[in-house]
Design a protein around this motif. Structure first.
Motif, PDB file in Angstrom:
ATOM      1  N   TYR A 287      31.160  -2.729  20.116  1.00 40.31           N
ATOM      2  CA  TYR A 287      30.296  -3.694  19.238  1.00 40.31           C
ATOM      3  C   TYR A 287      30.625  -3.486  17.768  1.00 40.31           C
ATOM      4  O   TYR A 287      30.833  -2.311  17.266  1.00 40.31           O
TER       5      TYR A 287
ATOM      6  N   LEU B 190      29.363  -8.442  20.098  1.00 43.23           N
ATOM      7  CA  LEU B 190      30.433  -7.779  21.043  1.00 43.23           C
ATOM      8  C   LEU B 190      31.875  -7.986  20.475  1.00 43.23           C
ATOM      9  O   LEU B 190      32.199  -9.040  20.182  1.00 43.23           O
TER      10      LEU B 190
ATOM     11  N   HIS C 237      23.837  -7.415  22.563  1.00 43.34           N
ATOM     12  CA  HIS C 237      23.609  -6.731  21.441  1.00 43.34           C
ATOM     13  C   HIS C 237      23.822  -5.200  21.726  1.00 43.34           C
ATOM     14  O   HIS C 237      23.018  -4.632  22.664  1.00 43.34           O
TER      15      HIS C 237
END
Ligand code: ADP
Ligand code: MG
Length: 614
Positions: free
Chosen positions: A90, A95, A112
């Motif tokens: 991330y 992402l 997330h």
């Protein structure tokens, strides 16, 4: 239903050992599995953290330069790690790159990043790790691994554990079967011994001890108990035996006493009967004698005073006299049987052995010559005690008694046999009735028979003849009792009885039909006063005496008077005791006392003895 209690000790022990070892094995396995679970998770977590660190370090450049392809290239290297299900990088909150790239994002990746950390789910482990560049966070690595490896390993362990359990059960079982014998064998032996003792009631059996443990103590205790029981059993048996012996002794005593009592009773009854018979006989004899005396007397007188009688007359008179005398003779014998011995009657020392030999000699014709003439053998033997003391008695009477017994014995052996005459001493203390079996001896301290002071002399006449039945034995002493019909008078044994009475002795008769008879004459031992033999020199009969004659029988009185007067005496008669006394005193007063007083003894009011006393 299965019951634990019903199991044998062997089974119980095996079961206990198996259960205990299985539980132990299970616990150990469970601990081992739990430990394995924890350590494998820790290892996995550490490996995954290291992997995340490496990926983070490699991807700083790609993040800095926004090179998504490079980042995905780095992630693709994870394909060698089979258990990594998903991985992502991330940048900031969104992402940036993902692996496997061909799976829709929503499926495998959280939209997330989450704060750094890890957590286990049911069958997977997820981990977030912050990527730092020079101390500044520039992104986050996300890794998701499955737990298949751990699970596989656990499955393998489970398999191994099961295998081990089965193997250990087998070994434990075999071991327990072998080891439980250490405990069960002594118990089994003990149980067997106890059973053998109780079935055979044999308290001498013992259990064998094999070890010094509690079981050894138990066996010692059991053996000790057996010893005590054995001792008590022996003591009990002894007491029982003693009791039985005592009971048997008492029973014997009682039987003896009972038989004694019966014999005594029979003897007393017989004596009573004989006494009654005797009294009757002598009563009758007295009366016959009184009635007979005038017949004989007057016949005599007639013969003497009337010489002018015809030849036939004097012959008949002689017949009357002889017949009368015969009757008088029988009557005299009858009276003699039961006559009491007069106090003044002389008792002289009698040597029984000598007497026996004499009588054997005297009776020889009857027991040898006459039977021999008929081809019959009668043997007479004597068995005489050389140390026999003399007895005090009337020899002629004893001789006659013995003669009678021998003649009876001869009669009892009509086809021949033995007659034994025996003399011996005996003690009343030992056998009160002489024939009765000796009293059963008590266990201890019985005096020897020979040690007893002899109190009696026994004269035995035993024959091997026909014997008597019970009835005959009971009645044979009675006068006129005979089983010999015309040949017997039945007076023999009655006479013997009378003789024994006068000698204060006893007669005992033992007889069994077909076996023979033993008659015992039992004389008390006592010293006879030395007697001077009655004078045998004949003194001339005195004449011209003054005689008083007292009798209540007028005929007798008259007869006496006539007889004495015919002998030249001066006779006064009185018809009773009182009249006699008066006549006696009268004569004294007149100075002409009587030289002789002749009185009848049995008279009414004042009898002869009272007259004599007065
Ligand atoms: N030795 C004996 N063996 C068998 N019976 C006997 C013997 N002595 C006596 N008796 C029996 O006792 C009876 C009476 O005996 P006793 O008074 O002597 O009379 P008697 O001999 O005249 O018959 C005999 O008739 C006989 O039955
Ligand atoms: Mg006889």
């Amino acid at each position: 239903m299965f019951s634990l209690r019903a199991l044998s000790i062997k089974r119980k022990l095996t079961l206990i050992i198996m259960t205990a070892s299985s539980v132990a094995l299970l616990l150990v396995s469970a601990g081992f599995v739990a430990y394995e679970l924890v350590t494998s998770r820790q290892t996995m977590l550490r490996d995954l953290s290291t992997l995340a660190q490496i990926i983070g370090n490699q991807s700083t450049a790609a993040l800095t330069y926004q090179d998504k392809a490079a980042a995905e290239e780095i992630l693709r290297a994870l394909s060698v790690k089979q258990h990594i299900e998903a991985a992502a990088i991330y940048k900031g909150n969104s992402l940036f790159a993902r692996y496997p790239a061909d799976v829709p994002a929503a499926h495998l990746f959280p939209p997330h990043p989450e704060p750094a950390g890890s957590h286990f789910e049911r069958d997977r482990l997820t981990l977030f790790r912050t990527i730092f560049l020079e101390g500044e966070p520039i992104g986050t690595v996300y890794l998701k691994s499955d737990l298949a490896e751990t699970h596989q390993r656990l499955q393998r362990y489970a398999g191994i554990i099961v295998l081990f359990m089965v193997a250990s059960w087998l070994i434990t079982y075999l071991l327990s079967v072998w080891l439980q014998r250490i405990i069960s064998a002594p118990i089994f032996h003990l149980a067997q011994t106890a059973k053998a003792v109780s079935t055979a009631k044999n308290y001498s059996l013992r259990a064998h001890k094999r070890a010094e443990d509690e079981l050894g103590q138990l066996i010692d205790g059991f053996n000790e108990m057996l010893t005590q029981i054995q001792q008590r059993d022996a003591a009990l048996q002894q007491a029982n035996d003693d009791l039985e012996k005592r009971v048997a002794e008492r029973t014997r005593d009682l039987e003896w006493a009972y038989n004694e009592l019966r014999r005594t009773q029979a003897t007393i009854m017989q004596q009573e009967r004989l006494k009654a018979l005797g009294q009757m006989a002598s009563g009758i004899a007295h009366d016959i004698n009184n009635a007979l005396s005038p017949v004989v007397g007057f016949a005599d007188l007639l013969a003497r005073s009337e010489p002018s009688l015809s030849q036939n007359g004097s012959k008949f008179l002689r017949y009357i006299k002889t017949a009368g005398e015969d009757i008088a003779h029988i009557v005299a014998r009858l009276r003699n049987f039961y006559r009491r011995r007069d106090e003044r009657e002389a008792l002289a020392p009698v040597r029984l052995n000598h007497l026996v030999e004499q009588v054997i000699d005297m009776t020889r014709p009857r027991w040898r010559d006459i039977p021999q003439g008929r081809g019959i053998m009668v043997e007479v033997r004597s068995d005489l005690d050389a140390a026999l003391p003399e007895i005090a008695g009337i020899e002629s009477e004893v001789r006659e008694a013995l003669t009678n017994l021998i003649l009876n014995a001869v009669d009892a052996v009509p086809t021949g046999g033995n007659i034994t005459l025996r003399t011996r001493v005996a003690s009343a203390e030992c056998a009160p009735l002489f024939l009765s079996p000796a009293r059963p001896a008590p266990e201890h301290g019985q005096k020897e028979r020979g040690a007893l002071q002899p109190t009696h002399v026994v004269l035995e006449v035993a024959d091997t003849g026909i014997g008597m039945d019970d009835k005959t034995r009971e009645r044979c002493l009675e006068p006129f009792f005979s089983t010999k019909g015309q040949r017997g008078t039945g007076l023999g044994l009655a006479m013997v009885y009378g003789v024994m009475e006068r000698h204060e002795g006893k007669i005992e008769i033992q007889s069994e039909l077909g076996k023979g008879t033993t008659v015992l004459l039992v004389f008390p031992i006592r010293s006879a006063p030395s007697v001077t033999a009655p004078g045998t020199g004949s003194t001339p009969a005195p004449t011209g005496l003054h005689v008083l004659c007292i009798d209540d029988e007028p005929l007798l009185r008259e007869l006496l008077k006539e007889l004495m007067e015919s002998d030249g005496h001066q006779v006064v008669v009185a018809d009773g005791g009182q009249a006699g006394l008066e006549a006696f005193r009268d004569a004294q007063r007149r100075g002409q006392p009587f030289d002789v007083v002749i009185t009848d003894l049995g008279m009414p009011h004042l009898d002869g003895r009272q007259v004599a006393k007065a």
